[in-house]
Design a protein around this motif. Structure first.
Motif, short mmCIF file in Angstrom:
data_model
loop_
_atom_site.label_atom_id
_atom_site.label_comp_id
_atom_site.label_asym_id
_atom_site.label_seq_id
_atom_site.Cartn_x
_atom_site.Cartn_y
_atom_site.Cartn_z
N UNK A 220 0.83 -1.21 0.00
CA UNK A 220 0.00 0.00 0.00
C UNK A 220 0.86 1.26 0.00
N UNK A 221 1.86 1.28 0.89
CA UNK A 221 2.73 2.45 1.01
C UNK A 221 3.48 2.73 -0.28
N UNK A 222 4.00 1.68 -0.90
CA UNK A 222 4.76 1.85 -2.14
C UNK A 222 3.87 2.34 -3.27
N UNK A 223 2.70 1.74 -3.40
CA UNK A 223 1.78 2.15 -4.46
C UNK A 223 1.35 3.60 -4.28
N UNK A 224 1.02 3.95 -3.05
CA UNK A 224 0.58 5.31 -2.75
C UNK A 224 1.67 6.33 -3.07
N UNK A 225 2.90 6.00 -2.69
CA UNK A 225 4.02 6.92 -2.94
C UNK A 225 4.25 7.11 -4.44
N UNK A 227 2.11 6.60 -6.97
CA UNK A 227 0.96 7.29 -7.58
C UNK A 227 1.02 8.79 -7.33
N UNK A 228 1.40 9.16 -6.10
CA UNK A 228 1.42 10.57 -5.72
C UNK A 228 2.78 11.24 -5.94
N UNK A 229 3.69 10.51 -6.59
CA UNK A 229 5.02 11.04 -6.92
C UNK A 229 5.74 11.58 -5.69
N UNK A 230 5.69 10.78 -4.62
CA UNK A 230 6.39 11.12 -3.39
C UNK A 230 7.51 10.11 -3.15
N UNK A 231 8.52 10.49 -2.36
CA UNK A 231 9.62 9.56 -2.11
C UNK A 231 9.14 8.27 -1.47
N UNK A 297 10.21 7.29 -6.89
CA UNK A 297 11.28 8.14 -6.37
C UNK A 297 11.79 7.45 -5.11
N UNK A 298 12.95 6.85 -5.17
CA UNK A 298 13.42 6.01 -4.08
C UNK A 298 14.25 6.80 -3.07
N UNK A 299 13.89 6.66 -1.80
CA UNK A 299 14.63 7.27 -0.71
C UNK A 299 15.28 6.14 0.08
N UNK A 300 16.57 5.96 -0.11
CA UNK A 300 17.28 4.85 0.52
C UNK A 300 17.59 5.19 1.98
N UNK A 301 17.20 4.30 2.88
CA UNK A 301 17.31 4.55 4.32
C UNK A 301 17.94 3.35 5.02
#
Length: 347
Positions: A220-225, A227-231, A297-301
């Motif tokens: 869910x989190x990945x799909x949402x991010x 779709x909304x072009x967020x990291x 848009x991947x934010x590596x943590x």
């Protein structure tokens, strides 16, 4: 409906009925002709509107969903899906529910979920996962329930390097409070089964995903991010693998253990229930990108506290005892989730 007029063997209590797995299990039981008594506290750990929408799919409107046990209309006793808003830890209302409805089997899927949230709100886990589970066990004991199937978790294996995870492995080193409560549930169930004679089966779920899924989980989190072009937060720099298991395969395993008798029947059992095909996190993200036809848009943590590097289920015991066979490949399951997500959120 008076107890003597209800078919007890056809009546199953599903806790967490408004939750992801509970909703799907309830729907499957209704489709098979069972009467389902569903309870859920509808807490705000994630969007309550999603929980209410699930209940609506089960034929429960918003007004019914917000009723507690005392407000439940006598007319609902004739329905095959009855829902009551309730906390598992409510020591007065839960026994009354068992008194009002002739429950033969219990499928306990209610719990305070989430590994990371247990770092923020540990009390919620003690209330629901420990006190609530104890109340379920007491009701099973006092109201002559024949079988309890309950949700455990793959998280109890901790950071074990011995893969695939087998039910016989040592699970004395949980790395989160959530995992510790699930280990405690297994021990509590063992004690009650030994003392009071009803059958209990604990299912160690491995990373469940699919339509109507939880908004706090990776799918869910990945799909949402995306779709909304967020990291998109990628923990441990993507060096993680999970035994992602599609909801239909989970439901098949739950129903098998709940409705049928094992060819190796035993009063107390524990089973892994997974896909038994771990997938690297980055590969999982790529499959979501493909289904959405859009790049993340991947934010590596770094690794998160309480998280584990890998999960991998050995499901041979469940296969042997209940003919369990997961059928859904990850890309197929991801496509189904994405189709539901677009439809539900009108994208």
């Amino acid at each position: 409906m008076p107890l003597e007029n209800r078919n007890r063997s056809n009546t199953i209590l599903v806790t967490g009925a408004a939750g992801f797995i509970g909703f799907h299990v309830s729907k499957a039981l209704l489709n098979l002709g069972y009467t389902v008594i569903g309870i859920d506290n509808l807490n705000d750990y994630y969007d309550v509107n999603l929980k209410l929408a699930r209940l609506e799919e089960l034929g429960i409107d918003k007004t019914q969903a917000l009723q507690d046990l005392n407000e439940t209309s006598s007319s609902t006793f004739g329905s095959r899906m009855i829902f009551v808003k309730m906390n598992l830890e409510d020591r007065e209302s839960l026994p009354k529910l068992f008194e009002n409805f002739a429950v033969d089997r219990v499928c306990n899927l209610a719990a305070q979920a989430g590994v990371r949230y247990s770092l923020e709100n540990p009390e919620a886990y003690a209330d629901s996962n420990l006190t609530g589970f104890l109340n379920i066990l007491e009701c099973c004991r006092n109201f002559k329930v024949t079988k309890l199937v309950y949700a455990s978790s793959s998280s109890i294996y901790g950071n074990s390097d011995n893969v695939p995870f087998e039910e016989t492995a040592n699970v004395d080193h949980p790395v989160s409070l959530y995992a510790a409560t699930k280990k405690a549930n297994e021990l509590m169930a063992h004690a009650y089964t030994h003392l009071y004679g009803f059958e209990s089966i604990g299912l160690r779920f491995f990373t469940v995903y699919g339509p109507w899924g939880r908004p706090d989980m990776a799918m869910f989190l990945f799909t949402e991010a995306i779709v909304n072009e967020k990291p998109l937060k990628v923990f441990n720099n993507g060096d993680l693998s999970r035994d992602f298991t599609y909801i239909d395969d989970i439901v098949a395993g739950v129903l098998a253990t709940l409705l049928h008798t094992s060819k190796n029947a035993s009063p107390y059992k524990l089973y892994n229930i997974g896909n038994s095909k771990p997938v690297q996190l980055l590969e999982y993200i790529e499959a979501i990108e493909s289904a959405l036809n859009k790049k993340a848009i991947r934010q590596m943590l770094p690794m998160q506290p309480g998280d584990v590097k890998q999960t991998y289920a050995d499901v041979s015991a469940l296969q042997n005892d209940y003919n369990y066979q997961p059928k859904t490949e990850v890309r197929e399951g991801i496509a189904a989730f994405v189709a539901w997500y677009k439809s539900f959120y009108m994208i």
